[in-house]
Design a protein around this motif. Sequence first.
Motif, PDB file in Angstrom:
ATOM      1  N   VAL A 146       0.854  -1.185   0.000  1.00  0.00           N
ATOM      2  CA  VAL A 146       0.000   0.000   0.000  1.00  0.00           C
ATOM      3  C   VAL A 146       0.889   1.235   0.000  1.00  0.00           C
ATOM      4  O   VAL A 146       1.717   1.412   0.893  1.00  0.00           O
ATOM      5  CB  VAL A 146      -0.930   0.011   1.231  1.00  0.00           C
ATOM      6  N   ASN A 147       0.707   2.079  -1.004  1.00  0.00           N
ATOM      7  CA  ASN A 147       1.555   3.269  -1.142  1.00  0.00           C
ATOM      8  C   ASN A 147       1.188   4.351  -0.119  1.00  0.00           C
ATOM      9  O   ASN A 147       0.021   4.534   0.217  1.00  0.00           O
ATOM     10  CB  ASN A 147       1.419   3.850  -2.555  1.00  0.00           C
ATOM     11  N   ARG A 148       2.208   5.015   0.370  1.00  0.00           N
ATOM     12  CA  ARG A 148       2.075   6.187   1.255  1.00  0.00           C
ATOM     13  C   ARG A 148       1.296   5.889   2.536  1.00  0.00           C
ATOM     14  O   ARG A 148       0.646   6.779   3.101  1.00  0.00           O
ATOM     15  CB  ARG A 148       1.413   7.357   0.506  1.00  0.00           C
ATOM     16  N   PHE A 149       1.370   4.662   3.007  1.00  0.00           N
ATOM     17  CA  PHE A 149       0.673   4.339   4.255  1.00  0.00           C
ATOM     18  C   PHE A 149       1.241   5.151   5.418  1.00  0.00           C
ATOM     19  O   PHE A 149       0.518   5.504   6.354  1.00  0.00           O
ATOM     20  CB  PHE A 149       0.782   2.847   4.558  1.00  0.00           C
ATOM     21  N   LYS A 150       2.508   5.464   5.331  1.00  0.00           N
ATOM     22  CA  LYS A 150       3.146   6.244   6.394  1.00  0.00           C
ATOM     23  C   LYS A 150       2.431   7.573   6.591  1.00  0.00           C
ATOM     24  O   LYS A 150       2.203   8.027   7.717  1.00  0.00           O
ATOM     25  CB  LYS A 150       4.618   6.487   6.051  1.00  0.00           C
ATOM     26  N   TYR A 151       2.031   8.204   5.497  1.00  0.00           N
ATOM     27  CA  TYR A 151       1.365   9.498   5.586  1.00  0.00           C
ATOM     28  C   TYR A 151      -0.053   9.347   6.139  1.00  0.00           C
ATOM     29  O   TYR A 151      -0.547  10.221   6.854  1.00  0.00           O
ATOM     30  CB  TYR A 151       1.333  10.170   4.214  1.00  0.00           C
ATOM     31  N   ILE A 152      -0.698   8.244   5.794  1.00  0.00           N
ATOM     32  CA  ILE A 152      -2.028   7.966   6.344  1.00  0.00           C
ATOM     33  C   ILE A 152      -1.923   7.766   7.848  1.00  0.00           C
ATOM     34  O   ILE A 152      -2.734   8.281   8.628  1.00  0.00           O
ATOM     35  CB  ILE A 152      -2.641   6.719   5.669  1.00  0.00           C
ATOM     36  N   ASN A 153      -0.906   7.043   8.262  1.00  0.00           N
ATOM     37  CA  ASN A 153      -0.681   6.785   9.683  1.00  0.00           C
ATOM     38  C   ASN A 153      -0.402   8.083  10.434  1.00  0.00           C
ATOM     39  O   ASN A 153      -0.871   8.290  11.551  1.00  0.00           O
ATOM     40  CB  ASN A 153       0.496   5.816   9.847  1.00  0.00           C
ATOM     41  N   GLU A 154       0.381   8.952   9.805  1.00  0.00           N
ATOM     42  CA  GLU A 154       0.715  10.222  10.449  1.00  0.00           C
ATOM     43  C   GLU A 154      -0.494  11.163  10.469  1.00  0.00           C
ATOM     44  O   GLU A 154      -0.730  11.870  11.443  1.00  0.00           O
ATOM     45  CB  GLU A 154       1.880  10.893   9.713  1.00  0.00           C
ATOM     46  N   GLY A 155      -1.271  11.165   9.373  1.00  0.00           N
ATOM     47  CA  GLY A 155      -2.398  12.075   9.281  1.00  0.00           C
ATOM     48  C   GLY A 155      -3.572  11.684  10.154  1.00  0.00           C
ATOM     49  O   GLY A 155      -4.228  12.546  10.759  1.00  0.00           O
ATOM     50  N   LEU A 156      -3.857  10.376  10.244  1.00  0.00           N
ATOM     51  CA  LEU A 156      -5.019   9.900  11.000  1.00  0.00           C
ATOM     52  C   LEU A 156      -4.651   9.316  12.358  1.00  0.00           C
ATOM     53  O   LEU A 156      -5.535   8.961  13.130  1.00  0.00           O
ATOM     54  CB  LEU A 156      -5.769   8.840  10.180  1.00  0.00           C
ATOM     55  N   GLY A 157      -3.349   9.206  12.634  1.00  0.00           N
ATOM     56  CA  GLY A 157      -2.915   8.588  13.886  1.00  0.00           C
ATOM     57  C   GLY A 157      -2.862   7.074  13.736  1.00  0.00           C
ATOM     58  O   GLY A 157      -3.372   6.508  12.761  1.00  0.00           O
ATOM     59  N   HIS A 158      -2.246   6.409  14.717  1.00  0.00           N
ATOM     60  CA  HIS A 158      -2.078   4.956  14.624  1.00  0.00           C
ATOM     61  C   HIS A 158      -3.420   4.226  14.631  1.00  0.00           C
ATOM     62  O   HIS A 158      -3.600   3.217  13.943  1.00  0.00           O
ATOM     63  CB  HIS A 158      -1.193   4.454  15.765  1.00  0.00           C
ATOM     64  N   LYS A 159      -4.376   4.741  15.391  1.00  0.00           N
ATOM     65  CA  LYS A 159      -5.697   4.108  15.409  1.00  0.00           C
ATOM     66  C   LYS A 159      -6.361   4.217  14.047  1.00  0.00           C
ATOM     67  O   LYS A 159      -6.958   3.259  13.547  1.00  0.00           O
ATOM     68  CB  LYS A 159      -6.579   4.756  16.480  1.00  0.00           C
ATOM     69  N   GLY A 160      -6.243   5.399  13.438  1.00  0.00           N
ATOM     70  CA  GLY A 160      -6.789   5.580  12.100  1.00  0.00           C
ATOM     71  C   GLY A 160      -6.085   4.708  11.088  1.00  0.00           C
ATOM     72  O   GLY A 160      -6.717   4.154  10.177  1.00  0.00           O
ATOM     73  N   GLY A 161      -4.757   4.570  11.247  1.00  0.00           N
ATOM     74  CA  GLY A 161      -3.992   3.684  10.363  1.00  0.00           C
ATOM     75  C   GLY A 161      -4.435   2.240  10.488  1.00  0.00           C
ATOM     76  O   GLY A 161      -4.547   1.523   9.491  1.00  0.00           O
ATOM     77  N   ASP A 162      -4.702   1.803  11.719  1.00  0.00           N
ATOM     78  CA  ASP A 162      -5.181   0.433  11.941  1.00  0.00           C
ATOM     79  C   ASP A 162      -6.555   0.227  11.295  1.00  0.00           C
ATOM     80  O   ASP A 162      -6.812  -0.820  10.678  1.00  0.00           O
ATOM     81  CB  ASP A 162      -5.273   0.143  13.438  1.00  0.00           C
ATOM     82  N   LEU A 163      -7.442   1.217  11.449  1.00  0.00           N
ATOM     83  CA  LEU A 163      -8.769   1.114  10.839  1.00  0.00           C
ATOM     84  C   LEU A 163      -8.673   1.059   9.323  1.00  0.00           C
ATOM     85  O   LEU A 163      -9.424   0.330   8.661  1.00  0.00           O
ATOM     86  CB  LEU A 163      -9.640   2.301  11.265  1.00  0.00           C
ATOM     87  N   PHE A 164      -7.727   1.820   8.774  1.00  0.00           N
ATOM     88  CA  PHE A 164      -7.517   1.805   7.320  1.00  0.00           C
ATOM     89  C   PHE A 164      -7.071   0.418   6.859  1.00  0.00           C
ATOM     90  O   PHE A 164      -7.575  -0.116   5.867  1.00  0.00           O
ATOM     91  CB  PHE A 164      -6.484   2.855   6.932  1.00  0.00           C
ATOM     92  N   LEU A 165      -6.113  -0.185   7.576  1.00  0.00           N
ATOM     93  CA  LEU A 165      -5.630  -1.524   7.205  1.00  0.00           C
ATOM     94  C   LEU A 165      -6.739  -2.564   7.332  1.00  0.00           C
ATOM     95  O   LEU A 165      -6.825  -3.500   6.533  1.00  0.00           O
ATOM     96  CB  LEU A 165      -4.436  -1.911   8.084  1.00  0.00           C
ATOM     97  N   GLN A 166      -7.597  -2.411   8.326  1.00  0.00           N
ATOM     98  CA  GLN A 166      -8.733  -3.319   8.472  1.00  0.00           C
ATOM     99  C   GLN A 166      -9.696  -3.172   7.299  1.00  0.00           C
ATOM    100  O   GLN A 166     -10.234  -4.165   6.799  1.00  0.00           O
ATOM    101  CB  GLN A 166      -9.450  -3.052   9.793  1.00  0.00           C
ATOM    102  N   GLU A 167      -9.907  -1.937   6.861  1.00  0.00           N
ATOM    103  CA  GLU A 167     -10.796  -1.701   5.727  1.00  0.00           C
ATOM    104  C   GLU A 167     -10.199  -2.271   4.439  1.00  0.00           C
ATOM    105  O   GLU A 167     -10.905  -2.873   3.621  1.00  0.00           O
ATOM    106  CB  GLU A 167     -11.048  -0.196   5.572  1.00  0.00           C
ATOM    107  N   VAL A 168      -8.893  -2.100   4.254  1.00  0.00           N
ATOM    108  CA  VAL A 168      -8.209  -2.676   3.094  1.00  0.00           C
ATOM    109  C   VAL A 168      -8.354  -4.197   3.108  1.00  0.00           C
ATOM    110  O   VAL A 168      -8.643  -4.825   2.081  1.00  0.00           O
ATOM    111  CB  VAL A 168      -6.712  -2.285   3.089  1.00  0.00           C
ATOM    112  N   SER A 169      -8.173  -4.791   4.289  1.00  0.00           N
ATOM    113  CA  SER A 169      -8.280  -6.244   4.420  1.00  0.00           C
ATOM    114  C   SER A 169      -9.667  -6.743   4.046  1.00  0.00           C
ATOM    115  O   SER A 169      -9.821  -7.756   3.365  1.00  0.00           O
ATOM    116  CB  SER A 169      -7.941  -6.675   5.855  1.00  0.00           C
TER     117      SER A 169
END
Length: 289
Positions: A91-114
């Motif tokens: 997944v491209n630019r996940f680092k920026y998603i993690n930084e922008g939404l926080g680690h909880k938001g990053g986890d929710l994003f990965l769950q949605e991708v899954s």
Amino acid sequence: GEICNRAKDGSLYWVKTSVVPFMDENGKPYQYISIRTDITAQKNIKKIAHIAYHDDLTGLPNRRSLLKRIDEEIFLGKKSGNKFTIIYMNVNRFKYINEGLGHKGGDLFLQEVSKKLKNIDQHINSIYRLNGDEFVYVLPAVDQLDDVTERILNVFKESFILYNYEFHSSVSIGVCIYPDHGETSTNLLKNADIAVYTAKQKKINNVVIYEKNLKGRSVHSLELENKLHEALRRDLFELHYQPKIEILNDNKMVGMEVLLRFNDPELGYIPPDRFIPFAEECGLISKIG
């Protein structure tokens, strides 16, 4: 059947109940005996095994499960002569998603991708979370490669919505085929990783099939790329001005040469002949200027 009960101390235990009838001379049951067997240990073993082979965040099979699956496919491939495919997704630019939404938001994003990836898994339990923002699809049918990669790309063409915020993401895909590109799980994953790294250098939502001449990423390259991104974000690049002097004209200054320099807080001074070619390779040179 299997029944879960609660003991006096509050703990849960499982029992398997079997009912055995006693028959009279006419073949009719006149008495029943219930036999109960404690199967809590077996249930706990199954639970532990599930945890060991599945990712805690997404529920997908994990790296351990993936290696086991690849070894099984290799065993079957040697017997049948059939090929199978490793589709490596990053997944491209996940680092920026993690930084922008926080680690909880990053986890929710990965769950949605899954969830979205599981919806396109026609072969059931063929999608694995390798680590972080990397996923793998084990495809038994090589002739379905184009169709599957297209469906994966379509997942990332749709927007994601988290915290009422809509955003888009993209994916880079590397493909490796057994036995053409490797005959062990280690080599297959390594070469698929090289292919996905090449895909990331080209453009978003790109698919690259492994070739021997592809160059993989090294620890140093990854570290330097991260440092360049960080330097852009924090404005760490420096401009040094070097005067141009004409010695034959009374040492008169006729101009200035602008030199780009990079001093990283951790790595220290990084010479231009190291970071500038790498920035060009990564597509960052235009952002640096």
